[in-house]
Design a protein around this motif. Structure first.
Motif, PDB file in Angstrom:
ATOM      1  N   SER A 129     -31.151 -88.411  43.611  1.00 56.43           N
ATOM      2  CA  SER A 129     -29.950 -87.931  43.289  1.00 56.43           C
ATOM      3  C   SER A 129     -28.639 -87.952  43.110  1.00 56.43           C
ATOM      4  N   GLU A 130     -27.842 -87.379  42.485  1.00 59.08           N
ATOM      5  CA  GLU A 130     -26.439 -87.542  42.763  1.00 59.08           C
ATOM      6  C   GLU A 130     -25.094 -87.743  43.819  1.00 59.08           C
ATOM      7  N   LEU A 131     -26.178 -87.600  45.041  1.00 60.46           N
ATOM      8  CA  LEU A 131     -26.116 -87.225  46.349  1.00 60.46           C
ATOM      9  C   LEU A 131     -26.039 -88.792  47.276  1.00 60.46           C
ATOM     10  N   PRO A 132     -25.941 -89.239  48.247  1.00 63.31           N
ATOM     11  CA  PRO A 132     -26.343 -90.398  48.987  1.00 63.31           C
ATOM     12  C   PRO A 132     -28.143 -90.642  49.091  1.00 63.31           C
ATOM     13  N   GLU A 133     -28.915 -91.455  49.310  1.00 61.16           N
ATOM     14  CA  GLU A 133     -29.716 -91.262  48.936  1.00 61.16           C
ATOM     15  C   GLU A 133     -30.179 -93.049  50.205  1.00 61.16           C
ATOM     16  N   LYS A 134     -30.736 -93.122  51.463  1.00 70.32           N
ATOM     17  CA  LYS A 134     -30.859 -93.872  52.231  1.00 70.32           C
ATOM     18  C   LYS A 134     -32.390 -93.497  52.617  1.00 70.32           C
ATOM     19  N   ASP A 135     -31.908 -95.475  53.552  1.00 71.85           N
ATOM     20  CA  ASP A 135     -33.135 -95.249  55.379  1.00 71.85           C
ATOM     21  C   ASP A 135     -34.614 -95.064  54.376  1.00 71.85           C
ATOM     22  N   PRO A 136     -35.316 -96.057  53.320  1.00 68.40           N
ATOM     23  CA  PRO A 136     -36.577 -95.236  52.532  1.00 68.40           C
ATOM     24  C   PRO A 136     -37.245 -96.430  53.905  1.00 68.40           C
ATOM     25  N   ALA A 137     -37.809 -95.018  53.730  1.00 61.94           N
ATOM     26  CA  ALA A 137     -39.672 -95.612  54.541  1.00 61.94           C
ATOM     27  C   ALA A 137     -40.755 -95.669  54.199  1.00 61.94           C
ATOM     28  N   ILE A 138     -41.693 -96.630  53.320  1.00 61.54           N
ATOM     29  CA  ILE A 138     -42.451 -96.218  52.392  1.00 61.54           C
ATOM     30  C   ILE A 138     -44.124 -96.690  53.464  1.00 61.54           C
TER      31      ILE A 138
END
Length: 287
Positions: free
Chosen positions: A174-183
């Motif tokens: 999105s326009e805000l932060p995305e982090k810490d992906p867990a696949i």
């Protein structure tokens, strides 16, 4: 459920738990307000978990978000250590350590897809070797721009190198932060943290599913997981049965404040610092 209260989850600030595929190794990050961030390890032997110790390659720089590959052969992490000796300005990159023949971790090596003019943080890998991570590639400075963090992936190609990093679509970022992906191990379910509007707290966990090659619109994991505090740092176990995550949700303070009760609250889990939690992943995984 809170993981190992008083042992793993204590009054200190713990985050980013990851379990080895045999269930006998657990790694996590221990940190303190930017002063230090180290990777800890505990191992199960003769019926007991060992006293946590800093892993051999950590302790000199800021190291975070450890992740054991599904096959147990690599330990990935993010670090601000110099890519080469003499580097004056330290950015964040993805590193990995390969398991040696004796079972110990070898010296950490820089992942070659990491950029020297931007930052990569937090990492997760599926069974096909596809690597998901957060990066501020759309930022404008070398200094970490938290607001510019999005989730990307790279995958190995036929020549043994890496493809160009691909930003996940707007259904995830999105326009805000995305982090810490867990696949998930099969690469079909992605859990990540975001501070987007409408959440429960400062950072919440969201999930998106890969359906016919496309990522679905991300939805919140809801109030049973997210709180008014911080949730992030998620990771699936290699069998996909558990989701481990970080939460700073505090437990209730003692009704009667006295030294003994204050000390017990401050030195235990649920004091507002990070703790490590886990849940049954079948709740969110789709067949």
């Amino acid at each position: 459920m809170l993981m190992s209260p008083g042992f793993i989850s204590s009054g200190l600030d713990e985050a980013y738990g990851t379990l080895g595929p045999d269930g006998d190794e657990f790694y996590y990050c221990l940190r303190k307000n930017g002063m230090f961030s180290v990777i800890m390890a505990t191992r199960f032997h003769d019926g007991f978990w060992s006293y946590p110790e800093v892993v051999s390659f950590s302790g000199n720089y800021l190291d975070t978000s450890p992740f054991v590959s599904p096959d147990g052969e690599f330990l990935f992490f993010a670090s601000n250590r110099p890519a080469q000796e003499g580097d004056g300005i330290l950015d964040w990159n993805i590193w990995s350590s390969k398991r040696g023949k004796d079972g110990q971790w070898l010296s950490a090596e820089l992942m070659l897809f990491s950029k020297d003019d931007r930052n990569e943080v937090s990492v997760s890998v599926d069974t096909n070797g596809v690597i998901y991570f957060s990066a501020d590639y759309q930022g404008t400075t070398l200094t970490m721009n938290e607001d510019a963090l999005d989730i990307f992936f790279v995958q190995p190609n036929e020549k043994g190198a890496w493809t160009e990093a691909v930003r996940l679509p707007e259904s995830v970022n999105s326009e805000l932060p995305e982090k810490d992906p867990a696949i998930s191990p099969d690469g079909k379910c992605l859990v990540f943290s975001s501070s987007r509007m409408g959440g429960e707290g400062t950072s919440d966990l969201y999930v998106s599913y890969k359906v016919e090659g496309e990522w679905t619109e991300a939805v919140s994991l809801g109030s049973k997981v997210n709180s008014g505090a911080y949730e992030g740092g998620a990771a699936f176990t290699s069998d996909g049965k558990l989701l481990i995550f970080t939460s700073s949700v505090p437990r209730d303070m003692p009704h009667q404040l006295k030294y003994s009760s204050i000390k017990k609250w401050l030195l235990g889990p649920g004091n507002g610092a990070g703790d490590i939690w886990y849940m049954d992943a079948s709740i969110i995984l789709k067949e």
